[in-house]
Motif scaffolding. Structure first.
Motif, PDB file in Angstrom:
ATOM      1  N   THR A 126       0.832  -1.204   0.000  1.00  0.00           N
ATOM      2  CA  THR A 126       0.000   0.000   0.000  1.00  0.00           C
ATOM      3  C   THR A 126       0.863   1.249   0.000  1.00  0.00           C
ATOM      4  O   THR A 126       0.569   2.227  -0.703  1.00  0.00           O
ATOM      5  CB  THR A 126      -0.919   0.010   1.235  1.00  0.00           C
ATOM      6  N   TYR A 127       1.927   1.224   0.795  1.00  0.00           N
ATOM      7  CA  TYR A 127       2.835   2.366   0.885  1.00  0.00           C
ATOM      8  C   TYR A 127       4.161   2.024   0.215  1.00  0.00           C
ATOM      9  O   TYR A 127       4.636   0.882   0.303  1.00  0.00           O
ATOM     10  CB  TYR A 127       3.045   2.771   2.341  1.00  0.00           C
ATOM     11  N   LEU A 239       7.099  10.053   7.045  1.00  0.00           N
ATOM     12  CA  LEU A 239       6.039  10.181   6.054  1.00  0.00           C
ATOM     13  C   LEU A 239       5.622   8.815   5.532  1.00  0.00           C
ATOM     14  O   LEU A 239       6.422   7.879   5.481  1.00  0.00           O
ATOM     15  CB  LEU A 239       6.514  11.012   4.857  1.00  0.00           C
ATOM     16  N   LEU A 240       4.364   8.717   5.141  1.00  0.00           N
ATOM     17  CA  LEU A 240       3.898   7.599   4.323  1.00  0.00           C
ATOM     18  C   LEU A 240       3.708   8.123   2.908  1.00  0.00           C
ATOM     19  O   LEU A 240       3.259   9.254   2.701  1.00  0.00           O
ATOM     20  CB  LEU A 240       2.579   7.040   4.858  1.00  0.00           C
ATOM     21  N   GLU A 241       4.050   7.286   1.966  1.00  0.00           N
ATOM     22  CA  GLU A 241       3.963   7.672   0.555  1.00  0.00           C
ATOM     23  C   GLU A 241       3.081   6.649  -0.146  1.00  0.00           C
ATOM     24  O   GLU A 241       3.349   5.450  -0.113  1.00  0.00           O
ATOM     25  CB  GLU A 241       5.366   7.673  -0.041  1.00  0.00           C
ATOM     26  N   ARG A 242       2.005   7.140  -0.754  1.00  0.00           N
ATOM     27  CA  ARG A 242       1.054   6.237  -1.394  1.00  0.00           C
ATOM     28  C   ARG A 242       0.616   6.782  -2.747  1.00  0.00           C
ATOM     29  O   ARG A 242       0.479   7.999  -2.928  1.00  0.00           O
ATOM     30  CB  ARG A 242      -0.180   6.028  -0.494  1.00  0.00           C
ATOM     31  N   TYR A 243       0.385   5.869  -3.691  1.00  0.00           N
ATOM     32  CA  TYR A 243      -0.123   6.233  -5.005  1.00  0.00           C
ATOM     33  C   TYR A 243      -1.636   6.023  -5.036  1.00  0.00           C
ATOM     34  O   TYR A 243      -2.135   4.975  -4.628  1.00  0.00           O
ATOM     35  CB  TYR A 243       0.536   5.381  -6.100  1.00  0.00           C
ATOM     36  N   PHE A 244      -2.335   7.049  -5.523  1.00  0.00           N
ATOM     37  CA  PHE A 244      -3.787   6.970  -5.726  1.00  0.00           C
ATOM     38  C   PHE A 244      -4.062   7.130  -7.222  1.00  0.00           C
ATOM     39  O   PHE A 244      -3.524   8.031  -7.865  1.00  0.00           O
ATOM     40  CB  PHE A 244      -4.501   8.067  -4.946  1.00  0.00           C
ATOM     41  N   GLY A 412       2.532  16.964   2.680  1.00  0.00           N
ATOM     42  CA  GLY A 412       1.681  17.671   1.732  1.00  0.00           C
ATOM     43  C   GLY A 412       2.225  17.745   0.326  1.00  0.00           C
ATOM     44  O   GLY A 412       1.659  18.448  -0.521  1.00  0.00           O
ATOM     45  N   LYS A 413       3.303  17.006   0.042  1.00  0.00           N
ATOM     46  CA  LYS A 413       3.835  16.996  -1.333  1.00  0.00           C
ATOM     47  C   LYS A 413       3.051  15.971  -2.157  1.00  0.00           C
ATOM     48  O   LYS A 413       2.907  14.806  -1.764  1.00  0.00           O
ATOM     49  CB  LYS A 413       5.312  16.642  -1.339  1.00  0.00           C
ATOM     50  N   LEU A 432       2.328  12.151   3.231  1.00  0.00           N
ATOM     51  CA  LEU A 432       1.729  12.715   4.436  1.00  0.00           C
ATOM     52  C   LEU A 432       2.241  11.972   5.657  1.00  0.00           C
ATOM     53  O   LEU A 432       2.607  10.791   5.563  1.00  0.00           O
ATOM     54  CB  LEU A 432       0.197  12.578   4.385  1.00  0.00           C
ATOM     55  N   PRO A 433       2.239  12.602   6.824  1.00  0.00           N
ATOM     56  CA  PRO A 433       2.523  11.871   8.067  1.00  0.00           C
ATOM     57  C   PRO A 433       1.459  10.795   8.278  1.00  0.00           C
ATOM     58  O   PRO A 433       0.342  10.909   7.749  1.00  0.00           O
ATOM     59  CB  PRO A 433       2.445  12.959   9.149  1.00  0.00           C
ATOM     60  N   PRO A 434       1.779   9.747   9.021  1.00  0.00           N
ATOM     61  CA  PRO A 434       0.840   8.620   9.166  1.00  0.00           C
ATOM     62  C   PRO A 434      -0.575   9.027   9.577  1.00  0.00           C
ATOM     63  O   PRO A 434      -1.553   8.551   8.986  1.00  0.00           O
ATOM     64  CB  PRO A 434       1.507   7.748  10.226  1.00  0.00           C
ATOM     65  N   GLN A 435      -0.711   9.891  10.560  1.00  0.00           N
ATOM     66  CA  GLN A 435      -2.047  10.257  11.051  1.00  0.00           C
ATOM     67  C   GLN A 435      -2.875  10.916   9.942  1.00  0.00           C
ATOM     68  O   GLN A 435      -4.048  10.589   9.737  1.00  0.00           O
ATOM     69  CB  GLN A 435      -1.929  11.197  12.251  1.00  0.00           C
ATOM     70  N   SER A 436      -2.248  11.832   9.199  1.00  0.00           N
ATOM     71  CA  SER A 436      -2.969  12.515   8.121  1.00  0.00           C
ATOM     72  C   SER A 436      -3.276  11.565   6.968  1.00  0.00           C
ATOM     73  O   SER A 436      -4.347  11.640   6.349  1.00  0.00           O
ATOM     74  CB  SER A 436      -2.157  13.711   7.615  1.00  0.00           C
ATOM     75  N   MET A 437      -2.336  10.664   6.667  1.00  0.00           N
ATOM     76  CA  MET A 437      -2.565   9.710   5.577  1.00  0.00           C
ATOM     77  C   MET A 437      -3.750   8.806   5.893  1.00  0.00           C
ATOM     78  O   MET A 437      -4.622   8.573   5.034  1.00  0.00           O
ATOM     79  CB  MET A 437      -1.316   8.863   5.333  1.00  0.00           C
TER      80      MET A 437
END
Length: 451
Positions: A126-127, A239-244, A412-413, A432-437
């Motif tokens: 996922t990340y 940060l967590l980085e995810r593709y949507f 926020g990038k 995003l940081p984990p909580q925001s993600m």
């Protein structure tokens, strides 16, 4: 179990196939270029499925040989990338002149590496796995490091069933348009090797000569004598980085909705999608109503100038435009309201504002600092789904996916890429940081549009 790590097997320096007298001259940098001295290299790469061949070692060796040969040919066109930065200081005027010089430079770098993971190990989580950051050279480097480091490196990482080709390019030398034009030309040259003509390998030769407004001296002395005055290192938070993924149909619906809500037909697909991102991330951050927020869009200046610059101009020609609103305003109004804010920011960026920026910069030179330029209440949307990223094949067929390195990752990038199937689909790489993600992943408006 120890995490898998990338192993470097060999590295080579590659020079242009030939160096003309013109290439030996200093390359003076524009305000747009110099402003990038303290930010990161551009790091993007493509993941390919490895062909089924009997002799894998011979396949890799042949691939590397062809990549070296085609890089040497491509650098004839994009020769600034084969140089290094030089600085001349003046104690009398308390200033310094930074320029590109090819003389005595060992050239660009090509790295051969290996990683004991599969294509699925990279694309299935996922990340994005942290190991992806090791698929690129120049980890955490800033552009000023180009005094001693290559201005471009191609890293070829051999996976169990795939090949990752990562390109890290110094951002002082060019923006996203320039970067993808180079990468595309490199792939074209690779695929044309063995043809009768070497001059027609690059379908869109770059315009390397730097552009300066009429009357502007191309020699710009920065008002600094010590690096500490204009350089800083940036360390990203957790940060967590995810593709949507957004299908063409989903993007079209967002555009229709935004235009309907704003009673207009002028809002673009990308402005509507960016507005969705702005609203959704601001909601995920759980800001108080009076918190100011903004979304910045990286904007190409080439076609905004009068007369316009060619899309083949090799250099930087970007700035950011932004929409601003309190969190309360953003969420009390609809998608169309936010999209119109961004639309106005884009249409108001024109030849006049571009030239005013350049004039202001010359009066008071400013070097971007990552830690100050990107704030946790902002969203920054960079790259572009218009770039032909999946047209870069290197004889390996269409890439499975695209990934990026450590560079320019912060709260926020968002980076935008064309979807793999094309046709107007878009992939967004969100940091995003984990909580925001996790809050974004629970956001009904956002997730109903993503797939």
């Amino acid at each position: 179990m120890n995490p898998k790590t990338v192993k470097h097997i060999s590295e080579f320096f590659v020079k242009p196939q030939y160096v003309s007298e013109e290439m030996k001259q200093p390359i003076y940098l524009t305000p747009w270029d110099l402003a990038m001295l303290s930010v990161h290299y551009i790091q993007k790469g493509l993941l390919y499925t490895k062909p089924a061949v009997d002799d894998q070692e011979e396949f890799i060796n042949t691939l590397l040989d062809r990549l070296k040969q085609s890089l040497s040919l491509t650098l004839v066109h994009f020769y600034p990338l084969a140089g290094r930065f030089k600085t001349v200081k003046s104690e009398d005027t308390k200033s310094c002149l930074v320029f590109v010089d090819l003389n005595d430079s060992p050239g660009a770098k090509l790295i051969h590496a290996s990683l004991d993971l599969t294509v699925s190990d990279i694309v299935s989580p996922t990340y994005v796995p942290l190991v992806v950051q090791s698929l690129f050279d120049h980890d955490r480097a800033i552009n000023h490091d180009g005094h001693t480091s290559p201005l471009v490196t191609i890293q070829v990482t051999d996976l169990a069933d795939g090949i990752f080709i990562g390109c890290s390019m110094n951002h002082v030398l060019g923006d996203g348009t320039s970067y993808w034009n180079f990468f595309q030309a490199y792939s074209e040259t690779f695929q044309a090797l063995g043809s009768s003509s070497t001059t027609s390998m690059v379908s869109r030769p770059p315009i390397v000569k730097r552009w300066f407004p009429d009357g502007h001296d191309p020699i710009i002395n920065l008002p600094f004598t010590h690096q500490e005055e204009f350089l800083s290192r940036y360390e990203a938070p957790e940060l967590l980085e995810r593709y949507f993924h957004f299908t063409a149909e989903s993007v079209a619906k967002l555009k229709a909705r935004a235009n309907s809500e704003s009673k207009t037909s002028k809002i673009s697909s990308f402005q509507a999608l960016s507005a969705l991102v702005w609203r959704s991330i601001s909601r995920a951050r759980r800001f108080p109503n009076d918190q100011m927020t903004s979304t910045k869009l990286a904007t190409d200046n080439r076609l905004r100038l009068k007369p316009p610059l060619s899309q083949d101009y090799f250099g930087n020609s970007i700035q950011t435009v932004r929409g601003v609103a309190t969190a309360g305003e953003l969420l009390e109004h609809d998608l169309g309201w936010a999209a119109w804010k961004l639309h106005e920011a884009v249409v108001n960026h024109n030849d006049k504002t571009v030239r005013e920026f350049l004039e202001s910069w010359r009066q008071s030179p400013m070097i971007y600092q990552l830690g100050q330029f990107f704030l946790p209440e902002n969203v920054m949307i960079g790259s572009s789904p218009r770039f032909n990223k999946y047209g870069i094949e290197f004889g390996l067929g269409k890439a499975v996916t695209l990934r990026s390195g450590y560079a320019h990752k912060f709260d926020g990038k968002v980076s935008s890429y064309p979807g793999h199937e094309g046709g107007g689909s878009v992939d967004l790489e969100v940091c995003l940081p984990p909580q925001s993600m996790h809050a974004l992943e629970s956001d009904e408006e956002f997730m109903s549009a993503a797939s």
